[in-house]
Design an enzyme around this catalytic site. Sequence first.
Site, mmCIF file in Angstrom:
data_model
loop_
_atom_site.group_PDB
_atom_site.id
_atom_site.type_symbol
_atom_site.label_atom_id
_atom_site.label_comp_id
_atom_site.label_asym_id
_atom_site.label_seq_id
_atom_site.Cartn_x
_atom_site.Cartn_y
_atom_site.Cartn_z
ATOM 1 N N HIS A 182 0.889 -1.157 0.000
ATOM 2 C CA HIS A 182 0.000 0.000 0.000
ATOM 3 C C HIS A 182 0.930 1.210 0.000
ATOM 4 O O HIS A 182 2.062 1.130 0.500
ATOM 5 C CB HIS A 182 -0.912 0.013 1.230
ATOM 6 C CG HIS A 182 -1.957 -1.065 1.169
ATOM 7 N ND1 HIS A 182 -1.991 -2.111 2.045
ATOM 8 C CD2 HIS A 182 -2.989 -1.239 0.321
ATOM 9 C CE1 HIS A 182 -2.997 -2.912 1.735
ATOM 10 N NE2 HIS A 182 -3.620 -2.403 0.689
ATOM 11 N N ASP A 232 2.330 1.766 3.284
ATOM 12 C CA ASP A 232 3.274 0.758 3.788
ATOM 13 C C ASP A 232 4.694 1.251 3.488
ATOM 14 O O ASP A 232 5.622 1.037 4.263
ATOM 15 C CB ASP A 232 3.098 -0.595 3.075
ATOM 16 C CG ASP A 232 1.788 -1.297 3.427
ATOM 17 O OD1 ASP A 232 1.378 -1.229 4.605
ATOM 18 O OD2 ASP A 232 1.188 -1.902 2.522
ATOM 19 N N GLU A 237 -9.045 -4.672 -8.276
ATOM 20 C CA GLU A 237 -9.282 -5.881 -7.458
ATOM 21 C C GLU A 237 -10.752 -5.900 -7.046
ATOM 22 O O GLU A 237 -11.134 -5.257 -6.067
ATOM 23 C CB GLU A 237 -8.366 -5.867 -6.224
ATOM 24 C CG GLU A 237 -8.495 -7.117 -5.383
ATOM 25 C CD GLU A 237 -7.537 -7.134 -4.191
ATOM 26 O OE1 GLU A 237 -6.431 -6.561 -4.276
ATOM 27 O OE2 GLU A 237 -7.900 -7.724 -3.164
ATOM 28 N N GLU A 291 -8.876 -11.939 -6.531
ATOM 29 C CA GLU A 291 -8.655 -12.510 -5.194
ATOM 30 C C GLU A 291 -9.673 -13.612 -4.935
ATOM 31 O O GLU A 291 -10.881 -13.406 -5.019
ATOM 32 C CB GLU A 291 -8.762 -11.429 -4.105
ATOM 33 C CG GLU A 291 -8.723 -12.062 -2.717
ATOM 34 C CD GLU A 291 -8.377 -11.141 -1.581
ATOM 35 O OE1 GLU A 291 -7.583 -10.212 -1.770
ATOM 36 O OE2 GLU A 291 -8.910 -11.380 -0.475
ATOM 37 N N HIS A 336 -12.588 -12.877 -2.480
ATOM 38 C CA HIS A 336 -13.555 -11.899 -2.990
ATOM 39 C C HIS A 336 -14.508 -12.561 -3.986
ATOM 40 O O HIS A 336 -15.706 -12.272 -4.001
ATOM 41 C CB HIS A 336 -12.835 -10.740 -3.681
ATOM 42 C CG HIS A 336 -11.963 -9.933 -2.761
ATOM 43 N ND1 HIS A 336 -11.229 -8.857 -3.190
ATOM 44 C CD2 HIS A 336 -11.706 -10.043 -1.430
ATOM 45 C CE1 HIS A 336 -10.565 -8.338 -2.178
ATOM 46 N NE2 HIS A 336 -10.827 -9.048 -1.099
ATOM 47 N N ASP A 380 -14.664 -11.351 4.984
ATOM 48 C CA ASP A 380 -13.498 -11.674 4.148
ATOM 49 C C ASP A 380 -12.427 -12.306 5.038
ATOM 50 O O ASP A 380 -11.850 -11.646 5.907
ATOM 51 C CB ASP A 380 -13.001 -10.356 3.528
ATOM 52 C CG ASP A 380 -11.855 -10.544 2.565
ATOM 53 O OD1 ASP A 380 -11.522 -11.697 2.246
ATOM 54 O OD2 ASP A 380 -11.293 -9.522 2.129
ATOM 55 N N ASP A 420 -2.756 -13.028 -0.488
ATOM 56 C CA ASP A 420 -3.303 -12.056 0.467
ATOM 57 C C ASP A 420 -3.927 -12.871 1.594
ATOM 58 O O ASP A 420 -5.118 -13.158 1.578
ATOM 59 C CB ASP A 420 -4.329 -11.135 -0.222
ATOM 60 C CG ASP A 420 -4.656 -9.913 0.636
ATOM 61 O OD1 ASP A 420 -4.062 -9.775 1.728
ATOM 62 O OD2 ASP A 420 -5.503 -9.105 0.225
HETATM 63 C C1 XUL Z 1 -9.098 -6.081 0.864
HETATM 64 C C2 XUL Z 1 -7.913 -6.486 0.141
HETATM 65 C C3 XUL Z 1 -6.793 -5.483 0.075
HETATM 66 C C4 XUL Z 1 -6.223 -5.344 -1.289
HETATM 67 C C5 XUL Z 1 -5.150 -4.316 -1.451
HETATM 68 O O1 XUL Z 1 -10.063 -7.042 0.978
HETATM 69 O O2 XUL Z 1 -7.843 -7.594 -0.343
HETATM 70 O O3 XUL Z 1 -5.792 -5.871 0.956
HETATM 71 O O4 XUL Z 1 -5.684 -6.555 -1.684
HETATM 72 O O5 XUL Z 1 -5.564 -3.053 -1.183
HETATM 73 MN MN MN Z 2 -6.517 -8.542 -1.694
#
Ligand code: XUL
Ligand code: MN
Length: 344
Positions: free
Chosen positions: A49, A52, A174, A210, A213, A248, A283
């Site tokens: 990020h 970060d 994403e 992801e 998600h 999540d 992640d």
């Molecule tokens: C949120 C998520 C974030 C993104 C990056 O659900 O997955 O960590 O991957 O901003």
């Molecule tokens: Mn993510």
Amino acid sequence: MAGEYRFSFGPWNIHEGADPFGPTVRDSVEFGKKLKLYKQLGFDGVQFHDDDAVPGMDDLSPEQIIKKAEQVHSMLEGEGLVAEFVAPRLWEGGLTIDGTYTSNDPACRDYARQRSRRMLDITAALDCKLVVLWLAREGTYIREAKDSKVAVERIVEAINDMLAYNPDVKIAIEPKPNEPMDQAYIPTAGHAVALSYLTDAPQRVGVNIETAHVILAGLDPSDEMGFALAYDKLFTVHLNDQNGLKFDQDKAFGSVDLRRAFNQVRILDQYDYGTRGEFVGLDVKAMRTQKQDVATKHLSNSRAIFLRLLELVRSLDKDKVQKLINERDYEELDLLTINHLMGR
Ligand code: XUL
Ligand code: MN
């Protein structure tokens, strides 16, 4: 086999274990110490990020931000690591309560645009060519609060601004259907791909799929990957796992549904994912119960599971699979797959 794929994770994946119902249970690991763990755990790429890399960036000048990001770039070089992507963390500040690019307040939209430009400065300073946009607050709690057509136009406008500001980057949206919002505007790969064609440079806008998600959207992760691959838009992935339709979870890859994980590895390997420089991004979060000294196992385990599944993908008898497809004997194909996953 290891080494054919390069793996990445973000510093937030080594975390203190706080959840909405309880405080931290582990000490913070300082950024420099986290960097030292990457290679030990088998990782070559760092996902960032913006903050970060440059904590407290909202209180710094553009020059100070770039200087700090350059220092981080030297730290990466010192460890033999590269920055995989940078994502603007737009969901925490007081000006982004009602959204960022889609906020109803022009002052808040302006903040989001300026912050995104600073994020792109950091991306350049880290010698990085990929931006990830998780559009956390671009959605609503109630439908009447925002205009969904205008919201999409505003997201496109914001992406166009980023594409013009830093012509070297590609942007991977994403998608996530909910959390923190009740309904997000770009919930699936289909939405993200369609949106890319509204931008000024569609070939530079793609997706980051992801696993968790996609499951939250009630879809299959490997199918979403296949969809993005068909459009040549799978710029990166966030592998993890998710146990049904709840918050999540970011569980270790393959830890809930091995077959679903197998099919993700399968589609990636089948279409040469990684050969154009893409990372296998994770992640994942350690369980809150995990003690300090073993709170990186979710990372090494996810990587190990990916590589073990890769062996299974490659050792699957493809002729047998094709024969069963030709015969339309999907019951036998089902058993073949399950037996293969069980090592028979
Ligand atoms: C949120 C998520 C974030 C993104 C990056 O659900 O997955 O960590 O991957 O901003
Ligand atoms: Mn993510």
